[in-house]
Write a protein that holds these residues in place. Sequence first.
Motif, PDB file in Angstrom:
ATOM      1  N   ALA A  13      42.015  36.621  34.380  1.00  0.00           N
ATOM      2  CA  ALA A  13      42.926  36.714  35.515  1.00  0.00           C
ATOM      3  C   ALA A  13      42.309  36.176  36.812  1.00  0.00           C
ATOM      4  O   ALA A  13      42.958  35.460  37.566  1.00  0.00           O
ATOM      5  N   ALA A  14      41.045  36.545  37.072  1.00  0.00           N
ATOM      6  CA  ALA A  14      40.412  36.104  38.310  1.00  0.00           C
ATOM      7  C   ALA A  14      40.253  34.581  38.330  1.00  0.00           C
ATOM      8  O   ALA A  14      40.491  33.935  39.359  1.00  0.00           O
ATOM      9  N   ARG A  15      39.882  34.022  37.181  1.00  0.00           N
ATOM     10  CA  ARG A  15      39.730  32.563  37.099  1.00  0.00           C
ATOM     11  C   ARG A  15      41.090  31.886  37.283  1.00  0.00           C
ATOM     12  O   ARG A  15      41.199  30.860  37.965  1.00  0.00           O
ATOM     13  N   ALA A  16      42.132  32.479  36.705  1.00  0.00           N
ATOM     14  CA  ALA A  16      43.471  31.903  36.847  1.00  0.00           C
ATOM     15  C   ALA A  16      43.904  31.909  38.307  1.00  0.00           C
ATOM     16  O   ALA A  16      44.516  30.956  38.793  1.00  0.00           O
ATOM     17  N   ALA A  17      43.585  32.993  39.007  1.00  0.00           N
ATOM     18  CA  ALA A  17      43.950  33.081  40.425  1.00  0.00           C
ATOM     19  C   ALA A  17      43.213  32.021  41.243  1.00  0.00           C
ATOM     20  O   ALA A  17      43.788  31.407  42.145  1.00  0.00           O
ATOM     21  N   ASP A  18      41.936  31.810  40.912  1.00  0.00           N
ATOM     22  CA  ASP A  18      41.142  30.802  41.621  1.00  0.00           C
ATOM     23  C   ASP A  18      41.714  29.400  41.392  1.00  0.00           C
ATOM     24  O   ASP A  18      41.857  28.603  42.329  1.00  0.00           O
ATOM     25  N   LEU A  19      42.093  29.116  40.144  1.00  0.00           N
ATOM     26  CA  LEU A  19      42.675  27.813  39.831  1.00  0.00           C
ATOM     27  C   LEU A  19      44.038  27.650  40.501  1.00  0.00           C
ATOM     28  O   LEU A  19      44.382  26.558  40.976  1.00  0.00           O
ATOM     29  N   GLY A  36      51.314  33.683  43.823  1.00  0.00           N
ATOM     30  CA  GLY A  36      52.152  34.702  44.426  1.00  0.00           C
ATOM     31  C   GLY A  36      52.406  35.861  43.482  1.00  0.00           C
ATOM     32  O   GLY A  36      52.367  37.033  43.878  1.00  0.00           O
ATOM     33  N   VAL A  37      52.650  35.542  42.223  1.00  0.00           N
ATOM     34  CA  VAL A  37      52.878  36.586  41.218  1.00  0.00           C
ATOM     35  C   VAL A  37      51.629  37.446  41.060  1.00  0.00           C
ATOM     36  O   VAL A  37      51.700  38.682  40.955  1.00  0.00           O
ATOM     37  N   GLY A  42      48.805  42.284  41.732  1.00  0.00           N
ATOM     38  CA  GLY A  42      47.386  42.649  41.702  1.00  0.00           C
ATOM     39  C   GLY A  42      46.704  42.232  40.418  1.00  0.00           C
ATOM     40  O   GLY A  42      45.901  42.986  39.863  1.00  0.00           O
ATOM     41  N   ILE A  43      47.007  41.035  39.931  1.00  0.00           N
ATOM     42  CA  ILE A  43      46.418  40.538  38.687  1.00  0.00           C
ATOM     43  C   ILE A  43      45.292  39.569  39.013  1.00  0.00           C
ATOM     44  O   ILE A  43      45.519  38.449  39.474  1.00  0.00           O
ATOM     45  N   GLY A  44      44.069  40.017  38.823  1.00  0.00           N
ATOM     46  CA  GLY A  44      42.914  39.152  39.075  1.00  0.00           C
ATOM     47  C   GLY A  44      42.553  39.020  40.537  1.00  0.00           C
ATOM     48  O   GLY A  44      41.539  38.405  40.880  1.00  0.00           O
ATOM     49  N   VAL A  45      43.379  39.551  41.415  1.00  0.00           N
ATOM     50  CA  VAL A  45      43.138  39.527  42.852  1.00  0.00           C
ATOM     51  C   VAL A  45      43.632  40.860  43.422  1.00  0.00           C
ATOM     52  O   VAL A  45      44.350  41.600  42.759  1.00  0.00           O
ATOM     53  N   GLU A  46      43.240  41.122  44.656  1.00  0.00           N
ATOM     54  CA  GLU A  46      43.728  42.341  45.293  1.00  0.00           C
ATOM     55  C   GLU A  46      45.232  42.222  45.549  1.00  0.00           C
ATOM     56  O   GLU A  46      45.717  41.182  46.000  1.00  0.00           O
ATOM     57  N   GLN A  47      45.958  43.274  45.220  1.00  0.00           N
ATOM     58  CA  GLN A  47      47.402  43.254  45.442  1.00  0.00           C
ATOM     59  C   GLN A  47      47.697  43.155  46.934  1.00  0.00           C
ATOM     60  O   GLN A  47      47.130  43.883  47.742  1.00  0.00           O
ATOM     61  N   SER A  48      48.590  42.232  47.284  1.00  0.00           N
ATOM     62  CA  SER A  48      48.942  42.062  48.690  1.00  0.00           C
ATOM     63  C   SER A  48      50.337  41.478  48.800  1.00  0.00           C
ATOM     64  O   SER A  48      50.546  40.288  48.544  1.00  0.00           O
ATOM     65  N   TYR A  49      51.301  42.319  49.151  1.00  0.00           N
ATOM     66  CA  TYR A  49      52.657  41.832  49.363  1.00  0.00           C
ATOM     67  C   TYR A  49      52.678  40.838  50.530  1.00  0.00           C
ATOM     68  O   TYR A  49      53.402  39.835  50.490  1.00  0.00           O
TER      69      TYR A  49
END
Length: 286
Positions: A13-19, A36-37, A42-49
């Motif tokens: 998840a974190a790698r996907a967010a970085d990409l 955005g999703v 909060g998947i792989g990154v800190e949740q932030s609306y």
Amino acid sequence: MCSSTLRLRRKDAARAADLAQKGCNLGEVAACVQLGVQRLNGIGVEQSYKEAVPLFKHACKEEVAEGCLYLGVMMQEGKGGPPDPSRAEGYYEKGCDMESGEGCFRLAELHYNGKAPPAAGEPAGTPSFKKAARYYTNGCDLDHAASCSALGKMRRAGQGMGMDEDVADELLEKACSLGDEWACVESNSAPTDGTVLETMRQKCEDKSLMNACFALGAANLKSDDEKKWEQGGALLQESCDKGVTRSCYKLAIVLEKGVPLPKDIKRSQVLFERACKGGIKKACNR
């Protein structure tokens, strides 16, 4: 949730967010939606609306319907602020205008459930069946299964339009062909998909859904196996007795024609009368 909801393993998840962040920075709008999703959930990154909103706004501005839909969901559910039905309606409408069946469906649901801003002079919470029917129709025209199913249900009940069993059945058949299991049960036509039939069999056997007995009975009557014909007739009679009016009508037709069950005009007339009293108009003139 919308179709691009991510199903990522935690380690990826974190790698996907970085990409996704890199892709978004390079102008790849789909990557912005993906990021955005992940921010939203909060998947792989800190949740932030707060950080999800501009990503979806950018996608929506670039005419990517999913961005509009996610914004609509956030506005409707009050994620990042108080619920705002008016803005949710606007974003769903944009998605629908971009020919997103899901956008049309969500817009229709707002109106059907009285969640959209009311018309002038109407109290809050007032459903608008006519608007709901319009947007369900748009969604169905875009081959959105749930839209066809909901529109068929409205047609059968005469909500926002005239009651029409034949049109309702056509819509439910289409929804069934598009993968809507509920529509397969509600349609007056027998389902043919093996998985659907097995589901209907289970629900009929445990009596959790008498409409499933109609679907299974109709399927048995279309079988090449003569042993299933009597079973089909028994299932239709049972569900008719339990209040499934279309089972009464279906069995009446079969007994009137004498195919595949033996002809029984007297019994068919009784069943036609029950179907007529249950609201099936075409049964009243038999």
